[in-house]
Design a protein around this motif. Structure first.
Motif, PDB file in Angstrom:
ATOM      1  N   GLY A 126       0.682  -1.015  -0.067  1.00  0.00           N
ATOM      2  CA  GLY A 126      -0.045  -0.041  -0.137  1.00  0.00           C
ATOM      3  C   GLY A 126       0.941   1.191   0.054  1.00  0.00           C
ATOM      4  N   LEU A 127       0.043   2.349  -0.322  1.00  0.00           N
ATOM      5  CA  LEU A 127       0.922   3.567  -0.213  1.00  0.00           C
ATOM      6  C   LEU A 127       1.592   4.063   1.164  1.00  0.00           C
ATOM      7  N   ASP A 128       3.051   4.241   1.103  1.00  0.00           N
ATOM      8  CA  ASP A 128       3.582   4.330   2.404  1.00  0.00           C
ATOM      9  C   ASP A 128       3.487   5.737   3.001  1.00  0.00           C
ATOM     10  N   PRO A 129       2.698   6.034   3.953  1.00  0.00           N
ATOM     11  CA  PRO A 129       2.686   7.524   4.459  1.00  0.00           C
ATOM     12  C   PRO A 129       3.684   8.118   4.728  1.00  0.00           C
ATOM     13  N   GLN A 130       4.894   7.396   5.422  1.00  0.00           N
ATOM     14  CA  GLN A 130       6.067   7.916   5.685  1.00  0.00           C
ATOM     15  C   GLN A 130       6.779   8.485   4.389  1.00  0.00           C
ATOM     16  N   LYS A 131       6.341   8.329   3.228  1.00  0.00           N
ATOM     17  CA  LYS A 131       7.116   8.864   2.156  1.00  0.00           C
ATOM     18  C   LYS A 131       6.508   9.800   1.536  1.00  0.00           C
ATOM     19  N   VAL A 132       5.162  10.148   1.792  1.00  0.00           N
ATOM     20  CA  VAL A 132       4.391  11.109   0.996  1.00  0.00           C
ATOM     21  C   VAL A 132       4.838  12.523   1.215  1.00  0.00           C
ATOM     22  N   GLU A 133       5.174  12.960   2.409  1.00  0.00           N
ATOM     23  CA  GLU A 133       5.331  14.246   2.701  1.00  0.00           C
ATOM     24  C   GLU A 133       6.511  15.238   1.898  1.00  0.00           C
ATOM     25  N   SER A 134       7.363  14.343   1.845  1.00  0.00           N
ATOM     26  CA  SER A 134       8.644  14.828   0.565  1.00  0.00           C
ATOM     27  C   SER A 134       8.122  15.238  -0.704  1.00  0.00           C
ATOM     28  N   LYS A 135       6.940  14.531  -1.110  1.00  0.00           N
ATOM     29  CA  LYS A 135       6.425  14.633  -2.278  1.00  0.00           C
ATOM     30  C   LYS A 135       5.540  15.702  -2.715  1.00  0.00           C
TER      31      LYS A 135
END
Ligand SMILES: *Cc1c(COP(=O)(O)O)cnc(C)c1O
Length: 371
Positions: free
Chosen positions: A118-127
């Motif tokens: 699933g989409l990894d919430p840890q990796k979203v903010e930098s995007k």
């Protein structure tokens, strides 16, 4: 012992006919009823299915459309997402998730998946940038994404939350249905999905009255009243016959999902091979097992081996969208999304379908353990 391929029936990954024969009489009666009704587009079967599916999920509105891609395309359109906007989406998804974004002129921004695909919430903010308008979470293979954290991110950054539930009919996270976490959610009823039609079909669901109205109008040439076109819409309607057949299938969805879960429980308990990584289940998740996806470093070798044993498998998906020819224009090079690219080279989906016999399951398990 070497099996003789000519004597045993090949196990093919998706035996859709088995799901038909189990309820043959109900399906045939419904099909005849619709054929004899003389009403084939936007009639009572569609409105009844929309009501029943909304009720099943626990949402206010459901709008039947032509297919899952249209559900995504229309959902982003009615959210007002288009040229100049960005949508964050997980990189390991089926390409339709991405096309639903880019067909509106918006730019897909890829993030890596977590260990549950699933989409990894840890990796979203930098995007997230000033152009970001929405996050698209795909409940891939039937397992919900980490929705609480993703919803929190959307709130914090004032983004729309869109769910791609094409593989997650009936899946829940902490007893909450996928399709009810965001502003709008999209379903496909392609025949191989957990809730499958007998042709193309899809739906959009939402609790927002304005989005419901906009999608309902858009799917039918932009008109509520015939020949009174309010906007330039499209033709993406759910057929009466598919809606009727989906009502039959929906009435059996819980038992169909249960059967898949039982097959996967056997796979999880009985497949034992140190070269193979079995799928994990997220805490609080009810997985509906659209696919049973394993990983191995020697994936192509395993695929060939199973093929020799009369067992067909599928790779979901061998080429991630950012490396497909279609998205070369985004200029994302190989190596930029290493987890996604690693998954594309190591995942394999084992045969899994309603009506799969115990003997067929055992053959898969034995071959996996012998390899
Ligand atoms: C199947 C699928 C779609 C598209 O559905 P269609 O009905 O084939 O257009 C979209 N997203 C995901 C994740 C899917 O699996």
């Amino acid at each position: 012992m070497q099996m003789n391929n000519s004597e045993i029936e090949k196990i093919i990954p998706g035996r859709w006919d088995r799901g038909f024969y189990r309820y043959q009489k109900e399906f045939e009666e419904k099909a005849l009823e619709v054929l004899r009704s003389g009403r084939y587009i936007l009639g009572e079967e569609v409105s009844s299915f929309e009501e029943e599916f909304a009720q099943f999920l626990g949402v206010k509105y459901c709008i039947g459309v032509g297919n899952g891609l249209d559900a995504l395309r229309i959902a982003f359109h009615v959210l007002g997402i288009g040229s100049g906007d960005e949508v964050v989406v997980q990189a390991n998804t089926f390409i339709a998730s991405v096309m639903g974004i880019s067909m509106n002129g918006a730019v897909p921004v890829f993030v890596e998946p977590d260990e549950y695909y699933g989409l990894d919430p840890q990796k979203v903010e930098s995007k997230i940038s000033a152009k970001t308008k929405a996050i698209l979470a795909v409940h891939l293979y039937g397992q919900p994404c980490e929705m609480q954290e993703i919803a929190n991110l959307c709130k914090k950054h004032q983004l729309y939350l869109v769910e791609d539930c094409a593989q997650s009919h009936g899946a829940t996270l902490n007893d909450k249905m996928t399709g009810t976490f965001g502003n709008i959610a999209c379903f496909s009823f392609y025949p191989g999905k957990n809730l499958g039609a007998f042709g193309d079909a899809g739906a959009i669901v939402t609790d927002d009255e304005g989005l419901d109205k906009a999608a309902r109008v858009f799917r039918n040439y932009g008109s509520e009243k015939r020949y009174h076109n309010q906007v330039v819409g499209t033709n993406s309607r759910l057929d009466e016959i598919q809606a009727g057949l989906l009502r039959v299938r929906l009435s059996h969805l819980e038992e169909l999902n249960k059967e898949r879960a039982n097959i996967c429980e056997r796979y999880l308990n009985e497949i034992n091979n140190e070269k193979i990584l079995l799928p994990g289940i997220r805490k609080g998740a009810k997985h509906v097992w659209h696919q049973f996806v394993i990983r191995t470093q020697q994936r192509d070798d395993l695929k060939d081996y199973l093929e020799e044993q009369g067992i067909g498998t599928i790779i979901h998906y061998p080429i991630p969208p950012h490396l497909s020819e279609a998205y070369q224009y985004l200029g994302i090079t190989a190596g930029s999304l290493p987890i996604t690219e690693e998954y594309a080279q190591t995942v394999l989906s084992l045969p899994l379908y309603n009506g799969m016999t115990e003997e067929e399951q055992s053959r898969v398990i034995q071959a996996m353990n012998r390899w």
